[in-house]
Structures are given as structure tokens and as C-alpha cells.
Design a protein around this motif. Structure first.
Motif, PDB file in Angstrom:
ATOM      1  N   TYR A 150      39.888  37.452  32.114  1.00  0.00           N
ATOM      2  CA  TYR A 150      39.319  37.531  33.464  1.00  0.00           C
ATOM      3  C   TYR A 150      38.094  36.630  33.604  1.00  0.00           C
ATOM      4  N   ASN A 151      37.223  36.667  32.626  1.00  0.00           N
ATOM      5  CA  ASN A 151      36.033  35.814  32.678  1.00  0.00           C
ATOM      6  C   ASN A 151      36.429  34.341  32.651  1.00  0.00           C
ATOM      7  N   LEU A 159      33.878  30.800  40.154  1.00  0.00           N
ATOM      8  CA  LEU A 159      33.576  31.973  40.976  1.00  0.00           C
ATOM      9  C   LEU A 159      32.694  32.989  40.252  1.00  0.00           C
ATOM     10  N   GLU A 160      32.100  32.593  39.122  1.00  0.00           N
ATOM     11  CA  GLU A 160      31.317  33.571  38.371  1.00  0.00           C
ATOM     12  C   GLU A 160      30.087  34.060  39.125  1.00  0.00           C
ATOM     13  N   ASP A 161      29.633  33.326  40.149  1.00  0.00           N
ATOM     14  CA  ASP A 161      28.494  33.763  40.955  1.00  0.00           C
ATOM     15  C   ASP A 161      28.850  33.839  42.440  1.00  0.00           C
ATOM     16  N   LYS A 162      30.149  34.079  42.746  1.00  0.00           N
ATOM     17  CA  LYS A 162      30.606  34.163  44.138  1.00  0.00           C
ATOM     18  C   LYS A 162      31.377  35.465  44.352  1.00  0.00           C
ATOM     19  N   PRO A 163      30.654  36.575  44.527  1.00  0.00           N
ATOM     20  CA  PRO A 163      31.335  37.870  44.698  1.00  0.00           C
ATOM     21  C   PRO A 163      32.159  37.939  45.980  1.00  0.00           C
ATOM     22  N   ASP A 164      31.834  37.111  46.965  1.00  0.00           N
ATOM     23  CA  ASP A 164      32.559  37.133  48.228  1.00  0.00           C
ATOM     24  C   ASP A 164      34.010  36.692  48.064  1.00  0.00           C
ATOM     25  N   ASN A 165      34.333  36.010  46.970  1.00  0.00           N
ATOM     26  CA  ASN A 165      35.683  35.482  46.745  1.00  0.00           C
ATOM     27  C   ASN A 165      36.501  36.317  45.765  1.00  0.00           C
TER      28      ASN A 165
END
Length: 509
Positions: A150-151, A159-165
Motif C-alpha cells: 500500500y505504501n 499521493l503520500e501527502d494527498k488525503p483528498d485522493n
């Protein structure tokens, strides 16, 4: 001079904080068990233990009991009040100690005082059902492999710092049963009736979808129906809600595909305009279809399936959203029953109630779900804290050197099997036989056994008349094949139906 250092003591405390038992942490670090136990539970060795009547169990014995209860809870074997009384009673009997209690069984007063004395360590909770399959599936290997994958997906997509996605979807059932809390009735009343419009057995499936910032998509409602829905079933719901029907009332592959295309893809396209997104859900068969995978690929959506039987720990909706949703739903049902003067919640009413529920959804719960499941920020330790032990009840796994307490624990968790239990287990593993009966016929165990014996006798009689040996069966098969060859060689070809029709047509002319 003590044989351990302050570093050893600190390391032992950390092991206990990470989930180790006091007994195992003391054994691994070399710190004496009693010393570590006193430090963990804050026991003052030189001070007074307090005034008042002495307790039936000593302070040391109670602390050992507290440690046992905490250990069993971590193994998904929590004890209720009756179990605790059984445990203490057996422990006292093993010690040969006589008390003022009848048959050495603790009273309710002692139990309440025991819980009050250890209120900082023990608490009463309503247990959640955890099947043995789920308990065995959430292992260190499974968790490590999933979070590594997953990581890697988040890093590859940036996307590691894009929770909106990052999204999660799953369905749950909303029941029409309004019984959710205890009610107040006269103490002499034996029954507590609640007047309702129906028995409350109807359940509606609703698909939820939310991202790591707490943004909820419109719901997808699945009705139980064999035909197309009526327009009244789709009136009054939240804007953008989609509706479908299945014979079972649960999600199926074709209807999930339609939902994916009707709700999820348009919302993703409108919100992210082709940017990469990640969708996490369980690998149920209805979610895994070719068309769904193709739609996801065409719209730059990466689907990540959870490991089997781990959604209770890794799925955000299960971790922190569905529980407050059910609490809010119970209040909506109660309000509807009173305002409508006990009108049943049928399919024409449900959209209005789901609209009220959607207004009460809190983004905080969704954010907490992603954080608690370790999906954002990525943290596998959040899931490891939910892992339970193997559930072993062997003596070596019990975190206490006291043999009397170990025996008491084993007697409560693994009592000797009764003859009825042994018979039921034997019946479960015994080979089953289908009993032939007529439609509407009722059978008893004796009559079913007689019928099975009669059928077995008929089969045995039939077997005597037929060839019994393998050689006889082969000879019979060869004779049949020869007979078929002879009949086919002497077979006269008959005119086809087409020729017959032609001849008849010709004659008629």
C-alpha cells in the motif's frame, strides 16, 4: 545489589506498554517479576496499603488477577462478571482457603468494590464479535505485506501527502428495529414492551464512500425486490443518491458495476479531473468484476483490495464510521416512530430518513477511521495494536507463575467437556446421509434412522443382483460395446424428414 539495571527496567516497561505481559517482559529482560509488577501497577512497597477491612484476596493476588484479565482481553477472551466470580472461586478452592462467602463464590458487593479499586486499569465494555477466521487472518505477515504494498502504491502515484485522493467504500445494513437502548420501567414489571409499527426485521443495504479528508459521496441504496423500483422509492433522498434492486437485497456484481459507473467515477472526475486516485475496499466477489476494473483503469483509479477477513481492522469505515452511523440511525428511527404516529419504515419512507442521516455524518469520524486503520497517515502500528494473540489456553502462555491461578484460568477457559458436548462434536464430524421423504412429511430421529437402514438394505440387495467384481463389470461393458457395434452395422438408413416432405409435396402436385 540488584542483578538488573535501570536500562533493563525501562526496557521491560516498554515491552509491557507494547503489549507484552508482565511475566514475559520480566522473563525476557531479567527483571524480577514482582519488581516489574510493582512498577507497572504503581504499588508502594514501603507505604501502607490503606486502612479498612482487609480484602479476601491480598493486594498481590488481586494484582495478579488484574494482569490475567488484561491478558485474556488481549487474546479476545474477555471475561464477564460471572466468569470473574468463577475464576476467583476456583482460585480460592485451589489454594484451600475458606472465606465468609458461600462455597467461596464472590458476592456482587465484592465484585463492585474490586472494579472500583482497579478502575484505572479495568473497564467494562460491550464486546464486538470477532470470528475465529478474522482473528487468525490478521497476522504480522499479512499486515506487513499489505502495508508494504500500500505504501509503495501511494509513493508511486505521489499521493503520500494527498488525503483528498484516497477513498474507501463499503456497504452496511440499516435495520428498522428501533430497540437500541435500555428503557426505564417499574421495578416490579417483568416485561418492557415497546410499541412499534412493525417487527423491525426489514434491513436496507446502503453503500458508503468517503475519502481521508472526510468528504462523503452520495449514497447508493439497494432494495430487496425482484422487479424494477417504483418512483416513490427514490423520492426524498440526499442529492445524487442512486437506487437499485436485487432479489436478495444485498450487493451483487452487476449492480456494483452500475453504482461504480453512476456515482463513483463521475464524482472522481468532477473532483480530481484525471488526477490519480486510490480506492480501498474489501475483496468481496461483488466488488471484483472485469467491468469495474476496466472502469477504474480508464479513469486513473487504482483499486487496492484489503487482505481477506481484515476489514474490521484496516477498513476506515468499519474502524470509526459505521458505529456512530448506527447510533445516529437509531435516534432517527425513534424520532420517526413518534412523529409519524407509528408508521412503518417502508421503501417509500426510507429515502427521507437516509437524507436525515446524511446531514448528521461527521467528517471527523472518517478522518479518525483512516488514521485508526493506518491508511492515512500510513502507520502499520495502528493495525498491529488490534491484533489478538493465538488464543492458546496452555499453561505456558498464562502470564502468572502462580500454579493455583493458572489452574483456575484453565478451568474457566477450557472446562472438561460434558458427554453432551462430546456427542454433539462427534455428530458434527460424522458423515451425513440424505433422508428421502415426501413433501410435507415430518420425521423423528428414530424414523429417519429406520428409513436410512431400509434404504441401505435395498442398496445391498440391488448390489447382489448386479455384477460385483471388477472383472464382471468389465466383461459386461465389453458385451454392451459389441452389441452396439452389431446393431450399428446392420442399421438401415431411413430417409430423412426433408426427403419425405419433398416426396409428399411432389405427390400433391
Amino acid at each position: 545489589m540488584p542483578k538488573y539495571t535501570e536500562e533493563d527496567l525501562g526496557r521491560a516497561k516498554k515491552l509491557v506498554a507494547d503489549g507484552f505481559t508482565v511475566y514475559k517482559a520480566a522473563k525476557d529482560t531479567g527483571v524480577p517479576y514482582e519488581t516489574l509488577r510493582r512498577h507497572i501497577f504503581g504499588i508502594n512497597v514501603t507505604g501502607s496499603t490503606g486502612s479498612g477491612r482487609p480484602t479476601v484476596l491480598t493486594r498481590t493476588e488481586e494484582d495478579k488477577l488484574v494482569e490475567i484479565l488484561a491478558y485474556l482481553a488481549r487474546q479476545a477472551f474477555p471475561l464477564d462478571t460471572s466468569d470473574i466470580c468463577d475464576l476467583v472461586q476456583q482460585f480460592l478452592n485451589n489454594l484451600g482457603r475458606e472465606t465468609q462467602w458461600k462455597d467461596n463464590r464472590p458476592t456482587r458487593f465484592w465484585l463492585s468494590r474490586f472494579k472500583a479499586r482497579h478502575a484505572g486499569v479495568l473497564a467494562s465494555r460491550k464486546p464486538e464479535i470477532l470470528t475465529i477466521t478474522r482473528a487468525k487472518s490478521l497476522t504480522e505477515e499479512v499486515v506487513g505485506a499489505f502495508f508494504s504494498m500500500y505504501n509503495g502504491v501511494l509513493v508511486d502515484l505521489g499521493l503520500e501527502d494527498k488525503p483528498d485522493n484516497i477513498y474507501n467504500l463499503d456497504e452496511t445494513g440499516l435495520s428498522t428495529d428501533p430497540r437500541s437502548t435500555r428503557v426505564i420501567v417499574p421495578s416490579k414489571s417483568r416485561d418492557a414492551y415497546l410499541k412499534t409499527a412493525s417487527c423491525g426485521k426489514a434491513t436496507y443495504s446502503v453503500l458508503f464512500c468517503v475519502n481521508a479528508t472526510g468528504n462523503y459521496f452520495p449514497p447508493f441504496v439497494v432494495y430487496k425486490a425482484k422487479r424494477e423500483p417504483f418512483d416513490s422509492w427514490m423520492r426524498g433522498g440526499p442529492p445524487g443518491t442512486a437506487y437499485g434492486t436485487t432479489p436478495s437485497g444485498w450487493m451483487e456484481g452487476n449492480i456494483f458495476e452500475s453504482c461504480f459507473q453512476t456515482i463513483f467515477v463521475p464524482e472522481i472526475t468532477k473532483k480530481h479531473d484525471g488526477q490519480p486516485t486510490v480506492l480501498v475496499y474489501d475483496g468481496h466477489g461483488s466488488h471484483m468484476t472485469y467491468r469495474t476494473a476496466a472502469l477504474a483503469k480508464d479513469n486513473n483509479i487504482t483499486v487496492v483490495c484489503l487482505p481477506p477477513h481484515t476489514s474490521h481492522a484496516i477498513q476506515p469505515l468499519d474502524v470509526a464510521v459505521f458505529k456512530p452511523v448506527k447510533v445516529a440511525w437509531a435516534q432517527i428511527l425513534k424520532r420517526w416512530q413518534r412523529e409519524s404516529r407509528l408508521v412503518a419504515v417502508d421503501k417509500s419512507v426510507f429515502p427521507t430518513l437516509i437524507s436525515q442521516l446524511w446531514k448528521e455524518l461527521d467528517p471527523v469520524h472518517a478522518v479518525a477511521g483512516f488514521r485508526g486503520s493506518g491508511l492515512f497517515p500510513v502507520d502499520a502500528e495502528k493495525v498491529r495494536s488490534r491484533m489478538v494473540g493465538p488464543g492458546s489456553t496452555s499453561r505456558d502462555d498464562i502470564p502468572s507463575p502462580d500454579e493455583a491461578l493458572q489452574d483456575a484460568v484453565l478451568s474457566v477457559l477450557s472446562p472438561e467437556q460434558s458427554s453432551e458436548t462430546k456427542a454433539a462434536l462427534a455428530n458434527k464430524t460424522k458423515r451425513r446421509s440424505r433422508v428421502q421423504n415426501k413433501s410435507g412429511e415430518v420425521l423423528t430421529s428414530e424414523s429417519s434412522l429406520q428409513r436410512l437402514e431400509l434404504e441401505a438394505a435395498k442398496r445391498a440387495e440391488k448390489g447382489k443382483k448386479s455384477p460385483s467384481s471388477q472383472q464382471d463389470r468389465k466383461l459386461s461393458k465389453k458385451r454392451e460395446e459389441k452389441g452396439k457395434k452389431r446393431s450399428s452395422s446392420h442399421k438401415i438408413e431411413k430417409p430423412s424428414a426433408k426427403r419425405k416432405v419433398t416426396k409428399l409435396t411432389t405427390r400433391s402436385k
